[in-house]
Design an enzyme around this catalytic site. Structure first.
Site, PDB file in Angstrom:
ATOM      1  N   GLU A   1       0.820  -1.223   0.000  1.00  0.00           N
ATOM      2  CA  GLU A   1       0.000   0.000   0.000  1.00  0.00           C
ATOM      3  C   GLU A   1       0.846   1.261   0.000  1.00  0.00           C
ATOM      4  OE1 GLU A   1      -3.112   0.099   2.970  1.00  0.00           O
ATOM      5  OE2 GLU A   1      -2.919  -2.045   3.207  1.00  0.00           O
ATOM      6  N   GLY A   2       2.015   1.191  -0.595  1.00  0.00           N
ATOM      7  CA  GLY A   2       2.925   2.320  -0.561  1.00  0.00           C
ATOM      8  C   GLY A   2       3.868   2.172   0.614  1.00  0.00           C
TER       9      GLY A   2
END
Length: 770
Positions: free
Chosen positions: A454-455
């Site tokens: 998710e980053g």
């Protein structure tokens, strides 16, 4: 007195008379609020509004209800879940050879894939009416974490279908027809899912997804139907190389307005069989030191029917909201489970190694330098497990707290990294040589993978935690934002006027309470319990007030600029995060009966979190964009200085000693760590050596005493050392056999794997040591 009376009357009229307050207070404030309100994209708004709040909102209130938290029931397993954990899970764990999986096959063995499918490991979140297991978040977390102590590759393969993916999206949003078509097949393992979100130019920024679908008419199964012509290029997609069904996120457009008047419909999720014409499963990635299936997928002008949109036509354009809501739950289970697994394994195995490995005739765990690192391992593992439990409690209670799960994702993966670094420092050479006897290398290399989901954690810390928390958890800001966004300005002003007085009262209460607690050291703050941990409750309540005050001041003084001041928001997010994790530690301590023996772990964890809170505040004040405000806040909140110290050496020493003793507490702190009763097992060889050395402590004490007195040659080792002891009458024949067996185990425990040169060259890696 007259002057004071006049001031009081003026204040009363100004705030107490609605028409006066509206004109001179609310209306100017309303206009100011609308002006400083940061611009917000649709994806940001949906992210903030998705999910809900729980204990994080209590912490933001400045007056957390500790009694309510402590009264919340800790999660437990159902009979079906416990039976699965005792049987199917244990069977799976015994089948896993992580070194073989990672180095030899680069994949799970066929028999493991078959077992995972047959026993429903991919169907833990699917309802029983569709043939799934319908397990709770607590069971899901436990199973994934325990698998991760054996094989990260296997754990990731299990966790992905049980978090963000077609199974969860179908369960929450699918049409009845879609559920009947896919869920039974997913539950049986006949279909294997993946979900394609990340593109080369867009990772966590869903608004930047370049993949596009266009509503049009086309041919499907010999008939002309309304559908979508979609093109995509995705990467980092776990299970893509082996998936039979592809969940896909893309931007949907309707230029001919076949669905309505809107052309830009928005992010949409669809479900596509991977054998559908035009779907390409591309090359496979090789994630850092792991063997789980991860790869790419492409499609160019692939036509799909409209009813392949997850949820059907009415969910066209609602994909981002669907993803964010599901991400928050999965984020609170899967990644914290992996991080906690590293903590359990590191504490159990490092404690054993520090006792078994000797230097100068003394276990290395008795050296203070090593004890400092061991204290950190034990203290942070206590916090990891506590945070995992509290987050699972929220999910089991039916909440989907997006801020809390962002906290757990960032801080637990980072703590897992710290714990593994310390474990590797202590194991030294044993930790860096790959082989069947190395239980740290694979988890160590797997840590960055969790961190980038998710980053990277930079994004999670700097944008998500406080960015969402400031609006989502604050008692009034989100409602004020809604009032400011009201298209009917008069109606919006009415709503804002009602909220403003409450917000002013909230801010004043936090201001005076922060100063009072700062001057008195929070000695008069309430605590729900008595005894050893009272001061921690008082200090956390004090810091809750301080955070709420700073959040209000930051939003007021920086306005829309706060969104760009990522370092400022990150520090406020750190305060919220450590308040949450410290709360989890206190909750666990109470749930487990407030055992005195746990106090070194509890104190270490709490001192660590308070120290981090103090550091975050110090950095915030020192670097505040408006220096005078930063200085004023510091003087108001910490008039006597920031006095939160790092954990004490005595607690680190106590933790290190505890880690080197077989006990129910050691088992309780490391219950997720799997080991097999075998001298050649990855973790079993260390555990068996540890246990037998403890059983023979009186004999070893006798022999080491003889060495010190000069009776027994200290330069001898192994069998020669034992035979010399027998010759001197220090050991009986029976005792000698016991010590010989123990020495064999001890030598294996401190050994590292080695391989024949030709085997390494050919890639067979047959360890001579194992």
């Amino acid at each position: 007195m007259t002057l004071l009376l006049l001031i009081a009357v003026a204040v009363f009229i100004l705030f107490g008379v609605p028409t006066v307050r509206r004109r001179f207070i609310s209306q100017p404030a309303f206009r100011f609020f609308k002006r400083v309100l940061p611009p917000m994209s649709d994806t940001e708004r949906e992210a903030i509004e998705a999910g809900d709040v729980w204990w994080d909102a209590e912490l933001f209130s400045g007056r957390p209800d500790w009694e309510h938290l402590l009264a919340t029931k800790a999660p437990s397993f159902t009979e079906d879940e416990q039976a699965f954990i005792d049987n199917q899970l244990e069977t799976l764990l015994a089948m896993l050879d992580d070194f073989h999986i990672v180095v030899h096959d680069r994949d799970l063995p066929d028999e493991v894939w078959d077992y995972l499918k047959q026993e429903g490991f991919f169907a833990m979140i699917i309802g029983k009416e569709y043939g799934g297991l319908d397990f709770s978040a607590a069971a899901n977390s436990h199973i994934v974490a325990r698998i991760a102590t054996r094989s990260i590759s296997a754990a990731v393969s299990v966790m992905v279908p049980n978090s963000l993916g077609p199974g969860e999206l179908l369960t929450h949003y699918g049409t009845d027809e879609q559920k009947q078509r896919w869920l039974p097949a997913l539950a049986k393992g006949e279909e294997l899912p993946c979900f394609a979100l990340t593109s080369p130019e867009a990772g966590s920024d869903a608004g930047g997804i370049p993949d596009v679908g266009v509503v049009c008419k086309g041919e499907f199964e010999g008939e002309e139907v309304l559908g979508i012509r979609v093109s995509w290029s995705k990467r980092y997609i776990t299970l893509a190389p082996v998936a039979t069904v592809l969940g896909l996120a893309f931007k949907l457009y309707d230029p001919e307005q076949l669905l309505g008047e809107k052309e830009d419909i928005g992010i949409t999720c669809a479900l596509i069989p991977t054998n559908h014409p035009g779907v390409v499963i591309g090359d496979r990635h090789f994630p850092l030191g792991q063997a789980f299936q991860n790869g790419t997928t492409y499609g160019d002008d692939v036509f799909i029917p409209l009813d392949w949109i997850i949820g059907g036509r009415e969910y066209a354009g609602k994909g981002w909201r669907m993803l964010v809501e599901c991400l928050s739950a999965g984020r609170g289970i899967s990644l914290p489970a992996l991080a906690t697994a590293t903590g359990h394994t590191s504490e159990r195995m490092t404690g054993a190694y520090a006792f078994v490995r000797q230097q100068f005739g003394l276990s290395i765990g008795h050296f203070e330098g090593v004890q400092g690192a061991m204290g950190r391992i034990g203290g942070l593992n206590y916090s990891l497990e506590s945070t995992r439990r509290l987050t699972v409690t929220a999910l089991c209670e039916g909440y989907s707290p997006s801020v809390i799960t962002a906290i757990t994702k960032y801080h637990m993966t980072e703590m897992g990294r710290v714990v593994l670094n310390d474990a590797l420092d202590i194991h030294a050479g044993k930790g860096i040589q790959m082989g069947p006897l190395n239980y740290l290398a694979s988890p160590y290399m797997g840590v960055p993978i969790s961190i980038t989901v998710e980053g990277a954690n930079i994004l999670t810390r700097n944008l998500m935690i406080f960015g969402q928390g400031a609006t989502r958890c604050h008692p009034y800001v989100l409602k004020e934002m809604a009032a400011a966004a009201n298209s009917d300005e008069e109606q919006g002003l009415d709503q804002f006027d009602g909220l403003l007085l409450k917000h002013i009262g909230f801010a004043l209460s936090n201001t005076f309470a922060s100063l009072w607690h700062g001057l008195t050291g929070a000695h008069f703050a309430a605590s729900p319990v008595s005894g050893e941990v009272v001061r921690y409750y008082q200090q956390l309540s004090r810091m809750s007030r301080a955070m709420a005050l700073c959040a209000d001041v930051a939003m007021l003084s920086l306005g829309g600029d706060l969104k760009r001041r990522e370092m400022t928001s990150a520090r406020l997010g750190d305060v919220l995060s450590h308040l949450y994790m410290a709360s989890a530690v206190l909750k666990r301590y109470e749930d487990e009966g407030r055992m005195h023996s746990e106090l070194p772990f509890v104190r270490y964890a709490l001192d660590h979190h308070l120290h981090c809170i103090g550091q975050a505040f110090a950095d915030l004040f020192k670097n505040y964009p408006k220096p005078l405000i930063g200085s004023a806040l510091k003087l108001l909140i910490f008039p006597l200085g920031i006095r939160y110290a790092a954990p004490k050496d005595e607690d680190a020493r106590a933790i290190a000693s505890s880690m080197m003793e077989p006990s129910t507490m050691r088992d309780r702190h490391t219950f997720l760590c799997y080991w097999k009763d075998s001298p050649t097992d990855t973790t079993g060889h260390m555990e068996l050596a540890f246990q037998l050395m403890h059983a023979l402590k009186p004999l070893y004490k006798r022999l080491h005493k003889a060495e010190k007195e000069g009776q027994l040659d200290a330069n001898l080792s192994g069998e020669a050392w034992v035979e010399a002891a027998v010759g001197l009458g220090l050991l009986t024949e029976h005792e000698a056999e016991q010590v010989k067996q123990c020495e064999l185990l001890r030598q294996r425990a401190i050994a590292v794997d080695s391989f024949a040169f030709e085997d390494v060259k050919q890639g067979t890696f047959k360890s001579k040591t194992a």
